[in-house]
Scaffold this active site. Sequence first.
Site, PDB file in Angstrom:
ATOM      1  N   GLU A  27       4.649  -2.072  -8.630  1.00 33.59           N
ATOM      2  CA  GLU A  27       4.877  -1.889  -6.879  1.00 33.59           C
ATOM      3  C   GLU A  27       6.340  -2.454  -6.834  1.00 33.59           C
ATOM      4  O   GLU A  27       6.636  -3.301  -7.194  1.00 33.59           O
ATOM      5  CB  GLU A  27       3.646  -2.713  -6.531  1.00 33.59           C
ATOM      6  CG  GLU A  27       3.938  -3.140  -5.065  1.00 33.59           C
ATOM      7  CD  GLU A  27       4.103  -1.956  -4.166  1.00 33.59           C
ATOM      8  OE1 GLU A  27       5.030  -1.656  -3.406  1.00 33.59           O
ATOM      9  OE2 GLU A  27       3.076  -1.164  -4.163  1.00 33.59           O
ATOM     10  N   ASP A  47       0.236   6.456  -6.608  1.00 29.20           N
ATOM     11  CA  ASP A  47      -0.324   6.011  -5.401  1.00 29.20           C
ATOM     12  C   ASP A  47       0.791   5.619  -4.473  1.00 29.20           C
ATOM     13  O   ASP A  47       1.291   4.472  -4.136  1.00 29.20           O
ATOM     14  CB  ASP A  47      -1.241   4.784  -5.563  1.00 29.20           C
ATOM     15  CG  ASP A  47      -1.829   4.444  -4.224  1.00 29.20           C
ATOM     16  OD1 ASP A  47      -1.925   5.148  -3.084  1.00 29.20           O
ATOM     17  OD2 ASP A  47      -2.451   3.173  -4.049  1.00 29.20           O
TER      18      ASP A  47
END
Length: 286
Positions: free
Chosen positions: A105, A155
């Site tokens: 992330e 994602d």
Amino acid sequence: MSDYQETLYEGYGQRFRIEKMLHEVRTEHQHLVIFQNPVMGRVMALDGVIQTTEADEYIYHEMLTHVPIFAHGAAKRVLIIGGGDGGMLREVCKHASVEHITMVEIDATVVDMCKTYLPEHSKGAFEDSRLNLVIDDGMRFVANTRETFDVIISDSTDPIGPGEVLFSENFYQACHRCLNEGGILVTQNGTPFMQLGGVKNTAGRLRGVFADWHFYQAAVPTYIGGAMAFAWGATRSDYRKLPVETLHRRFAGSGIVTRYYNPAIHVGAFALPQYVLQAVNKPSNA
């Protein structure tokens, strides 16, 4: 009470009533807000675009996780790119057969804020001993890592700002390099009705990289404009044509409880509308 107006599309959009503003911050990478809405529960937006809501996040997270993992059937190592809210991680963690999960992330603040303000998304998954959380740019990670994976789940945000590079041919090629023999890549690919150009671009890029590429879809109310597309790139072509009985056996054997995903939905999700098939130059029986 004020309203939050999404700014993704010119001349068309959605408005959320802000019952209570829970958090607002400009992170190193983007503008983040989390607020309470009377219908959708807690809502997170980044740079003017709604990312996730408590009410319907399960549809998106289950479909981007269970479709590739059940199709693969023997995934031990999973890479999640993005997913700072923890919802994707929560669903991957449900698979007892998965031995190692790497999550990359770009924005540490998103992870911290979501642990605090959207705890139902991760449900403690960040504490799972199988997790290796890496704060880094997803493109840089897949370009440089020596690790390999059975399933890669991207994602990402929309292809603007920090998420733009995660829709490039370089990214798909780097993911392909990181996949084990028989690996699968899935990515968020927007709503085709509103973002058909993006779906076309992805199709053109996947075509040269993966032995089998396609899209599948699910309707997530928060992502306005119709059903959302997920891109699919596999190193083997039989994964997409698995008999529903095989998926039933795997699903039942896993003991996983879902709210949206089931084997019939899995098979049906790969049936695409004609306008999408035509846009990506695929016959209707592809």
